[in-house]
Scaffold this motif. Structure first.
Motif, PDB file in Angstrom:
ATOM      1  N   GLU A   4       1.297  29.479  12.265  1.00 58.80           N
ATOM      2  CA  GLU A   4       0.320  28.388  12.232  1.00 58.80           C
ATOM      3  C   GLU A   4       0.348  27.725  10.857  1.00 58.80           C
ATOM      4  O   GLU A   4       0.250  28.395   9.830  1.00 58.80           O
ATOM      5  CB  GLU A   4      -1.079  28.918  12.545  1.00 58.80           C
ATOM      6  CG  GLU A   4      -1.228  29.427  13.969  1.00 58.80           C
ATOM      7  CD  GLU A   4      -2.645  29.867  14.285  1.00 58.80           C
ATOM      8  OE1 GLU A   4      -3.425  30.109  13.328  1.00 58.80           O
ATOM      9  OE2 GLU A   4      -2.977  29.967  15.480  1.00 58.80           O
ATOM     10  N   VAL A   5       0.472  26.417  10.848  1.00 59.98           N
ATOM     11  CA  VAL A   5       0.533  25.661   9.601  1.00 59.98           C
ATOM     12  C   VAL A   5      -0.455  24.503   9.668  1.00 59.98           C
ATOM     13  O   VAL A   5      -1.022  24.208  10.721  1.00 59.98           O
ATOM     14  CB  VAL A   5       1.954  25.114   9.349  1.00 59.98           C
ATOM     15  CG1 VAL A   5       2.976  26.236   9.340  1.00 59.98           C
ATOM     16  CG2 VAL A   5       2.336  24.062  10.391  1.00 59.98           C
ATOM     17  N   ARG A   6      -0.627  23.850   8.533  1.00 59.82           N
ATOM     18  CA  ARG A   6      -1.389  22.609   8.456  1.00 59.82           C
ATOM     19  C   ARG A   6      -0.472  21.531   7.894  1.00 59.82           C
ATOM     20  O   ARG A   6       0.578  21.835   7.329  1.00 59.82           O
ATOM     21  CB  ARG A   6      -2.627  22.774   7.566  1.00 59.82           C
ATOM     22  CG  ARG A   6      -3.631  23.793   8.112  1.00 59.82           C
ATOM     23  CD  ARG A   6      -4.876  23.881   7.242  1.00 59.82           C
ATOM     24  NE  ARG A   6      -5.789  24.911   7.707  1.00 59.82           N
ATOM     25  CZ  ARG A   6      -6.685  24.739   8.669  1.00 59.82           C
ATOM     26  NH1 ARG A   6      -6.789  23.558   9.264  1.00 59.82           N
ATOM     27  NH2 ARG A   6      -7.479  25.731   9.044  1.00 59.82           N
ATOM     28  N   LYS A  54       2.600  16.009  13.952  1.00 59.27           N
ATOM     29  CA  LYS A  54       1.229  15.615  14.263  1.00 59.27           C
ATOM     30  C   LYS A  54       0.335  16.844  14.378  1.00 59.27           C
ATOM     31  O   LYS A  54       0.769  17.902  14.845  1.00 59.27           O
ATOM     32  CB  LYS A  54       1.183  14.823  15.576  1.00 59.27           C
ATOM     33  CG  LYS A  54       1.942  13.509  15.538  1.00 59.27           C
ATOM     34  CD  LYS A  54       1.842  12.789  16.877  1.00 59.27           C
ATOM     35  CE  LYS A  54       2.587  11.458  16.867  1.00 59.27           C
ATOM     36  NZ  LYS A  54       2.490  10.769  18.174  1.00 59.27           N
ATOM     37  N   GLU A  55      -0.907  16.690  13.967  1.00 59.19           N
ATOM     38  CA  GLU A  55      -1.876  17.767  14.117  1.00 59.19           C
ATOM     39  C   GLU A  55      -2.127  18.041  15.600  1.00 59.19           C
ATOM     40  O   GLU A  55      -2.109  17.132  16.430  1.00 59.19           O
ATOM     41  CB  GLU A  55      -3.187  17.390  13.433  1.00 59.19           C
ATOM     42  CG  GLU A  55      -3.099  17.329  11.924  1.00 59.19           C
ATOM     43  CD  GLU A  55      -4.421  16.905  11.296  1.00 59.19           C
ATOM     44  OE1 GLU A  55      -4.762  17.440  10.237  1.00 59.19           O
ATOM     45  OE2 GLU A  55      -5.113  16.042  11.868  1.00 59.19           O
ATOM     46  N   GLY A  56      -2.359  19.300  15.921  1.00 57.51           N
ATOM     47  CA  GLY A  56      -2.647  19.670  17.299  1.00 57.51           C
ATOM     48  C   GLY A  56      -1.426  19.751  18.193  1.00 57.51           C
ATOM     49  O   GLY A  56      -1.553  19.856  19.410  1.00 57.51           O
ATOM     50  N   HIS A  57      -0.234  19.710  17.614  1.00 57.29           N
ATOM     51  CA  HIS A  57       0.998  19.801  18.381  1.00 57.29           C
ATOM     52  C   HIS A  57       1.765  21.066  17.998  1.00 57.29           C
ATOM     53  O   HIS A  57       1.584  21.614  16.918  1.00 57.29           O
ATOM     54  CB  HIS A  57       1.884  18.577  18.142  1.00 57.29           C
ATOM     55  CG  HIS A  57       1.399  17.335  18.819  1.00 57.29           C
ATOM     56  ND1 HIS A  57       0.227  16.698  18.472  1.00 57.29           N
ATOM     57  CD2 HIS A  57       1.935  16.603  19.838  1.00 57.29           C
ATOM     58  CE1 HIS A  57       0.045  15.628  19.225  1.00 57.29           C
ATOM     59  NE2 HIS A  57       1.076  15.552  20.069  1.00 57.29           N
ATOM     60  N   VAL A  72       5.954  26.819  16.076  1.00 55.41           N
ATOM     61  CA  VAL A  72       5.127  26.457  14.927  1.00 55.41           C
ATOM     62  C   VAL A  72       3.994  25.568  15.425  1.00 55.41           C
ATOM     63  O   VAL A  72       4.233  24.515  16.016  1.00 55.41           O
ATOM     64  CB  VAL A  72       5.934  25.721  13.847  1.00 55.41           C
ATOM     65  CG1 VAL A  72       5.021  25.318  12.692  1.00 55.41           C
ATOM     66  CG2 VAL A  72       7.062  26.607  13.337  1.00 55.41           C
ATOM     67  N   ALA A  73       2.771  26.015  15.217  1.00 60.38           N
ATOM     68  CA  ALA A  73       1.587  25.277  15.663  1.00 60.38           C
ATOM     69  C   ALA A  73       0.958  24.581  14.455  1.00 60.38           C
ATOM     70  O   ALA A  73       0.605  25.234  13.475  1.00 60.38           O
ATOM     71  CB  ALA A  73       0.585  26.226  16.302  1.00 60.38           C
ATOM     72  N   VAL A  74       0.850  23.262  14.538  1.00 60.37           N
ATOM     73  CA  VAL A  74       0.220  22.495  13.467  1.00 60.37           C
ATOM     74  C   VAL A  74      -1.267  22.371  13.783  1.00 60.37           C
ATOM     75  O   VAL A  74      -1.655  21.713  14.757  1.00 60.37           O
ATOM     76  CB  VAL A  74       0.849  21.102  13.327  1.00 60.37           C
ATOM     77  CG1 VAL A  74       0.195  20.329  12.183  1.00 60.37           C
ATOM     78  CG2 VAL A  74       2.357  21.219  13.089  1.00 60.37           C
ATOM     79  N   LEU A  75      -2.090  23.040  12.994  1.00 57.43           N
ATOM     80  CA  LEU A  75      -3.523  23.070  13.251  1.00 57.43           C
ATOM     81  C   LEU A  75      -4.162  21.708  12.955  1.00 57.43           C
ATOM     82  O   LEU A  75      -3.701  20.961  12.094  1.00 57.43           O
ATOM     83  CB  LEU A  75      -4.192  24.142  12.402  1.00 57.43           C
ATOM     84  CG  LEU A  75      -3.701  25.582  12.588  1.00 57.43           C
ATOM     85  CD1 LEU A  75      -4.452  26.516  11.656  1.00 57.43           C
ATOM     86  CD2 LEU A  75      -3.858  26.022  14.035  1.00 57.43           C
ATOM     87  N   SER A  76      -5.242  21.423  13.666  1.00 55.86           N
ATOM     88  CA  SER A  76      -6.005  20.206  13.407  1.00 55.86           C
ATOM     89  C   SER A  76      -6.935  20.428  12.226  1.00 55.86           C
ATOM     90  O   SER A  76      -7.075  21.544  11.719  1.00 55.86           O
ATOM     91  CB  SER A  76      -6.814  19.819  14.649  1.00 55.86           C
ATOM     92  OG  SER A  76      -7.794  20.816  14.923  1.00 55.86           O
TER      93      SER A  76
END
Length: 211
Positions: A40-42, A121-124, A145-149
């Motif tokens: 999980e990343v930002r 993009k966030e949430g993707h 890899v999950a891009v956090l909102s």
């Protein structure tokens, strides 16, 4: 002068807030032994891929691990089968590099000025898989890899031979030579160095401002 101070201040905050997440891409990394390895990343975080590497004196190893890594869509991720050479992201092809393991980095940014850069993009979720270049084994290694909102929520989940030890994300009993990954609140040394330079610049600017 005030504008310069504000710009340097915000640049410092932006660099400090970026985290680095390290993945050791090799078959002895136990995180790859399941089908749900997720990081999980930002936005503005980095993903560091560490390629397989063998220490000096082990060059007689037959079929050292080497991989071609692809960035793919969800369907190819599930099937672990890329559909185009255009999906090639990196190639881990120097297992005996004298300077140490190869490292490739992905920056998760909303916009990029580079032609070959990726935009996120966030949430993707974004997906990486690999195919072995070496002849040993056909096991698929894959990573989500999950891009956090901004609210901290992740994307919706989609439904649908004995070898030398290499570095892996989480050491387990009996693996004293493995290395734990860097992630979470960890920051890179390079980011820290740049931050120190910017803070020094800010000090010089402040010293030049009349009281």
């Amino acid at each position: 002068m005030d504008l310069a101070i504000v710009c340097v201040f915000w640049m410092c905050l932006w660099i400090v807030s970026a985290d680095r997440h390290t993945v050791f891409w090799n078959s002895t990394n136990t995180r790859f032994h399941t089908d749900d390895y997720t990081v999980e990343v930002r936005l503005n975080d980095y993903l560091d891929i560490i390629c397989p590497h063998y220490e000096e004196g082990t060059s007689t190893i037959q079929d050292p691990e080497r991989y071609t890594l692809f960035m793919v869509d969800y369907e190819e991720y599930i099937n672990c089968k890329p559909i185009s050479k255009d999906q090639v992201r990196w190639e881990c092809n120097k297992p005996f590099a004298p300077h140490g393991p190869e490292k490739f980095s992905e920056k998760f940014q909303r916009f990029t000025p580079f032609t070959l850069g990726k935009e996120f993009k966030e949430g993707h979720s974004y997906y990486y898989i690999s195919k072995p270049i070496h002849r040993h084994g056909e096991k698929c290694l894959k990573l989500r890899v999950a891009v956090l909102s901004k609210t901290g929520h992740g994307p919706h989940t989609n439904v649908l031979t004995s070898r030398p030890r290499l570095q892996s994300d989480y050491p387990s009993d009996g693996q004293p030579d493995t290395l734990k990954s860097v992630g979470g609140s960890a920051s890179s040394f390079s980011s820290l160095s740049v931050t120190i330079i910017l803070l020094s610049l800010l000090t010089v600017i402040l010293q030049g401002v009349p009281v």
